[in-house]
Design a protein around this motif. Structure first.
Motif, mmCIF file in Angstrom:
data_model
loop_
_atom_site.group_PDB
_atom_site.id
_atom_site.type_symbol
_atom_site.label_atom_id
_atom_site.label_comp_id
_atom_site.label_asym_id
_atom_site.label_seq_id
_atom_site.Cartn_x
_atom_site.Cartn_y
_atom_site.Cartn_z
ATOM 1 N N TYR A 212 1.470 -1.316 -0.362
ATOM 2 C CA TYR A 212 0.391 0.443 0.126
ATOM 3 C C TYR A 212 0.969 1.032 -0.160
ATOM 4 C CZ TYR A 212 -4.090 -3.297 0.830
ATOM 5 O OH TYR A 212 -4.751 -4.429 0.951
ATOM 6 N N GLY A 213 1.127 1.835 -1.639
ATOM 7 C CA GLY A 213 1.518 2.809 -1.047
ATOM 8 C C GLY A 213 1.106 4.577 -1.036
ATOM 9 N N PRO A 214 1.139 5.330 -0.940
ATOM 10 C CA PRO A 214 0.870 6.934 -0.505
ATOM 11 C C PRO A 214 -0.881 6.915 -1.138
ATOM 12 C CG PRO A 214 3.128 7.400 -0.780
ATOM 13 C CD PRO A 214 2.600 6.060 -1.479
ATOM 14 N N ASP A 215 -1.282 6.536 -2.159
ATOM 15 C CA ASP A 215 -2.092 6.814 -2.915
ATOM 16 C C ASP A 215 -2.948 5.948 -2.475
ATOM 17 O OD1 ASP A 215 -1.467 8.878 -4.305
ATOM 18 O OD2 ASP A 215 -1.115 7.997 -6.385
ATOM 19 N N CYS A 216 -2.549 4.410 -1.963
ATOM 20 C CA CYS A 216 -3.624 3.432 -1.241
ATOM 21 C C CYS A 216 -3.760 3.983 -0.064
ATOM 22 C CB CYS A 216 -2.655 2.484 -1.887
ATOM 23 S SG CYS A 216 -3.353 1.331 -2.077
ATOM 24 N N VAL A 217 -2.821 4.393 1.328
ATOM 25 C CA VAL A 217 -2.809 4.774 2.028
ATOM 26 C C VAL A 217 -4.129 6.177 2.080
ATOM 27 C CG1 VAL A 217 -1.899 6.108 4.353
ATOM 28 C CG2 VAL A 217 -0.794 3.993 2.164
ATOM 29 N N ARG A 218 -3.608 7.007 1.315
ATOM 30 C CA ARG A 218 -5.053 8.702 1.074
ATOM 31 C C ARG A 218 -6.390 7.601 0.641
ATOM 32 N NH1 ARG A 218 -5.405 11.131 -4.460
ATOM 33 N NH2 ARG A 218 -5.688 8.945 -4.613
ATOM 34 N N ASP A 219 -6.544 6.468 0.231
ATOM 35 C CA ASP A 219 -7.834 6.307 -0.407
ATOM 36 C C ASP A 219 -8.941 5.669 1.194
ATOM 37 O OD1 ASP A 219 -6.864 7.360 -2.133
ATOM 38 O OD2 ASP A 219 -6.580 5.194 -3.604
ATOM 39 N N ALA A 220 -7.467 4.841 1.740
ATOM 40 C CA ALA A 220 -7.664 4.022 2.798
ATOM 41 C C ALA A 220 -8.435 4.905 3.907
ATOM 42 C CB ALA A 220 -7.129 3.071 3.250
ATOM 43 N N GLU A 221 -7.226 6.347 4.007
ATOM 44 C CA GLU A 221 -8.131 7.208 5.468
ATOM 45 C C GLU A 221 -9.648 8.023 4.346
ATOM 46 O OE1 GLU A 221 -6.726 8.351 8.030
ATOM 47 O OE2 GLU A 221 -4.507 7.639 7.781
#
Length: 231
Positions: A156-165
């Motif tokens: 999970y890269g930065p974009d995935c972390v953002r989407d998860a938040e």
């Protein structure tokens, strides 16, 4: 008054008024010697009240409120009204939390552990959900993690972390998985910032409109309760 007399004020058909009568939305009506329904100012105010309530509460809840009044169950009326305001407040708080979360994520990319993408367990701990939830979100198209070529594990890269938040906040606000997925898809297509701004602005506008609709409905409801108590 005849059904058509009530209907004209709102651009309805006489049959619509009869349907509302049959559904218990209007108080009981009387009939003439020839069998025709006739209505009083109380019925006219009941129709105004229902149509005003419907804008803020929706058809089903507005009908429930009217039926409760007409059977004299004012306690249920107040409970239904209170529940709508509680739900709206919760959504307003969710919108504020989402805006704060997205603002923080826009200001700086999410920090990765040791400069590398997060594992499913690390991301789950970070946002306070079960790893199985993240896998479900992936199935629904909410998350799009990469796979480590050697191990096949999710990354999970930065974009995935953002989407998860974002998904976490929207789910807390009662949004369905498909709604979360649709928003994130539009966010990806728009490139991020513009979609965020438009989404938050549109959300705020919907909340303001709903609040005003609830107030307008409450004004008509108060008038109807007054008439209903003193016909």
């Amino acid at each position: 008054m005849r059904p058509i007399d009530l209907a004209r004020e709102h651009g309805l058909s006489a049959q619509a008024v009869r349907n509302y009568d049959a559904a218990g939305i209007l108080p009981p009506s009387e009939r003439s010697a020839t069998g025709y329904r006739y209505y009083t100012p109380l019925h006219a105010q009941a129709l105004r009240t229902f149509l005003a309530l419907r804008r803020g509460h929706g058809h089903q809840r507005a009908a429930e409120i009217m039926r409760a009044i007409n059977r004299g169950d004012t306690d249920s009326v107040y409970r239904l009204i209170d529940a709508a305001h509680v739900a709206l407040l919760a959504e307003r708080d969710t919108r504020t939390e989402v805006a704060a979360t997205l603002g923080a994520l826009s200001a700086a990319a999410p920090t990765q552990v040791g400069g590398r993408p997060l594992t499913v367990g690390e991301l789950a701990r970070r946002i306070g959900v079960h790893p199985a939830t993240l896998r479900t979100w992936e199935t629904e198209g909410i998350l799009r993690p990469q796979r480590d070529r050697a191990t096949g594990y999710r990354e999970y890269g930065p974009d995935c972390v953002r989407d998860a938040e974002i998904a976490r906040q929207l789910r807390r606000g009662g949004y369905l998985l498909r709604q979360v997925a649709q928003f994130l898809e539009s966010l990806r297509e728009a490139g991020g910032t513009d979609a965020l701004s438009a989404f938050l602005s549109s959300w705020q506008d919907r909340l303001a409109t709903r609040s005003r609709d609830l107030l307008a409905g409450a004004a008509q409801l108060d008038a109807y309760l007054t008439l209903f108590g003193h016909p």
